[in-house]
Design a protein around this motif. Structure first.
Motif, PDB file in Angstrom:
ATOM      1  N   UNK A  13       0.819  -1.219   0.000  1.00 48.89           N
ATOM      2  CA  UNK A  13       0.000   0.000   0.000  1.00 48.89           C
ATOM      3  C   UNK A  13       0.851   1.266   0.000  1.00 48.89           C
ATOM      4  N   UNK A  14       2.022   1.204   0.579  1.00 47.36           N
ATOM      5  CA  UNK A  14       2.901   2.384   0.585  1.00 47.36           C
ATOM      6  C   UNK A  14       3.381   2.710  -0.826  1.00 47.36           C
ATOM      7  N   UNK A  15       3.565   1.684  -1.638  1.00 50.41           N
ATOM      8  CA  UNK A  15       4.001   1.883  -3.020  1.00 50.41           C
ATOM      9  C   UNK A  15       2.836   1.922  -4.001  1.00 50.41           C
ATOM     10  N   UNK A  16       1.616   1.751  -3.486  1.00 49.65           N
ATOM     11  CA  UNK A  16       0.416   1.761  -4.336  1.00 49.65           C
ATOM     12  C   UNK A  16       0.549   0.744  -5.475  1.00 49.65           C
ATOM     13  N   UNK A  17       1.011  -0.430  -5.113  1.00 46.89           N
ATOM     14  CA  UNK A  17       1.311  -1.445  -6.119  1.00 46.89           C
ATOM     15  C   UNK A  17       0.743  -2.790  -5.687  1.00 46.89           C
ATOM     16  N   UNK A  18       0.182  -3.513  -6.666  1.00 44.44           N
ATOM     17  CA  UNK A  18      -0.248  -4.886  -6.455  1.00 44.44           C
ATOM     18  C   UNK A  18       0.571  -5.767  -7.402  1.00 44.44           C
ATOM     19  N   UNK A  19       0.910  -6.950  -6.922  1.00 43.54           N
ATOM     20  CA  UNK A  19       1.768  -7.864  -7.673  1.00 43.54           C
ATOM     21  C   UNK A  19       1.040  -9.184  -7.926  1.00 43.54           C
ATOM     22  N   UNK A  20       1.484  -9.859  -8.978  1.00 43.62           N
ATOM     23  CA  UNK A  20       1.048 -11.227  -9.224  1.00 43.62           C
ATOM     24  C   UNK A  20       2.277 -12.035  -9.591  1.00 43.62           C
ATOM     25  N   UNK A  21       2.728 -12.853  -8.649  1.00 44.96           N
ATOM     26  CA  UNK A  21       3.845 -13.756  -8.902  1.00 44.96           C
ATOM     27  C   UNK A  21       3.289 -15.024  -9.530  1.00 44.96           C
ATOM     28  N   UNK A  22       3.772 -15.348 -10.714  1.00 41.03           N
ATOM     29  CA  UNK A  22       3.261 -16.506 -11.450  1.00 41.03           C
ATOM     30  C   UNK A  22       4.388 -17.511 -11.637  1.00 41.03           C
ATOM     31  N   UNK A  23       4.236 -18.673 -11.054  1.00 43.99           N
ATOM     32  CA  UNK A  23       5.221 -19.744 -11.158  1.00 43.99           C
ATOM     33  C   UNK A  23       4.614 -20.941 -11.888  1.00 43.99           C
ATOM     34  N   UNK A  24       5.478 -21.833 -12.335  1.00 45.04           N
ATOM     35  CA  UNK A  24       5.047 -23.066 -13.019  1.00 45.04           C
ATOM     36  C   UNK A  24       4.044 -22.744 -14.120  1.00 45.04           C
ATOM     37  N   UNK A  25       4.387 -21.788 -14.941  1.00 48.15           N
ATOM     38  CA  UNK A  25       3.457 -21.333 -15.976  1.00 48.15           C
ATOM     39  C   UNK A  25       3.199 -22.408 -17.016  1.00 48.15           C
ATOM     40  N   UNK A  26       1.966 -22.407 -17.515  1.00 45.84           N
ATOM     41  CA  UNK A  26       1.514 -23.375 -18.502  1.00 45.84           C
ATOM     42  C   UNK A  26       1.031 -22.624 -19.754  1.00 45.84           C
ATOM     43  N   UNK A  27       1.027 -23.289 -20.901  1.00 43.10           N
ATOM     44  CA  UNK A  27       0.517 -22.624 -22.114  1.00 43.10           C
ATOM     45  C   UNK A  27      -0.901 -22.076 -21.938  1.00 43.10           C
ATOM     46  N   UNK A  28      -1.715 -22.736 -21.161  1.00 44.75           N
ATOM     47  CA  UNK A  28      -3.087 -22.271 -20.941  1.00 44.75           C
ATOM     48  C   UNK A  28      -3.169 -21.017 -20.081  1.00 44.75           C
TER      49      UNK A  28
END
Length: 121
Positions: free
Chosen positions: A72-87
């Motif tokens: 919230x201090x950086x006004x940022x939301x993240x999405x860490x995506x691991x083990x990515x698949x073609x779908x």
């Protein structure tokens, strides 16, 4: 205004971290989420996080592989995506809403432009 970054091309099994920076002074008043849309498909809810970050929601298709977080201090939301698949290939959009957390892919008040994620097989 919501501005996403971090998309790109990655091989199956790889990882990416998406970021979404918000402008304005009330970022902490909004539930934040990530929604994706693949070519020719409907929008799909991916993940959401409550205002304080204490409540998380995930789509079954990404549970255990993706992690949503916020600063919230950086006004940022993240999405860490691991083990990515073609779908997982899709345009990923950041979204914000003043309401309580939900798993809807539609009800978000504000949307970013999106960032492309492509997972090659």
């Amino acid at each position: 205004q919501l501005v996403e970054s971090g998309g790109g091309l990655v091989q199956t099994g790889g990882s990416l971290r998406l970021s979404c920076v918000a402008s304005g002074r009330t970022f902490s008043s909004y539930t934040m989420g990530w929604i994706r849309q693949a070519p020719g498909k409907e929008r799909e809810f991916v993940a959401a996080i409550s205002r304080s970050g204490s409540i998380l929601r995930y789509a079954d298709s990404v549970k255990g592989r993706f992690t949503i977080s916020r600063d919230n201090a950086k006004k940022t939301v993240y999405l860490q995506m691991n083990s990515l698949k073609p779908e997982d290939t899709a345009v990923y959009s950041c979204a914000a809403d003043p309401g309580i957390i939900s798993t809807s892919e539609q009800r978000w008040a504000y949307w970013g432009q999106g960032t492309q994620v492509t997972v090659s097989s």
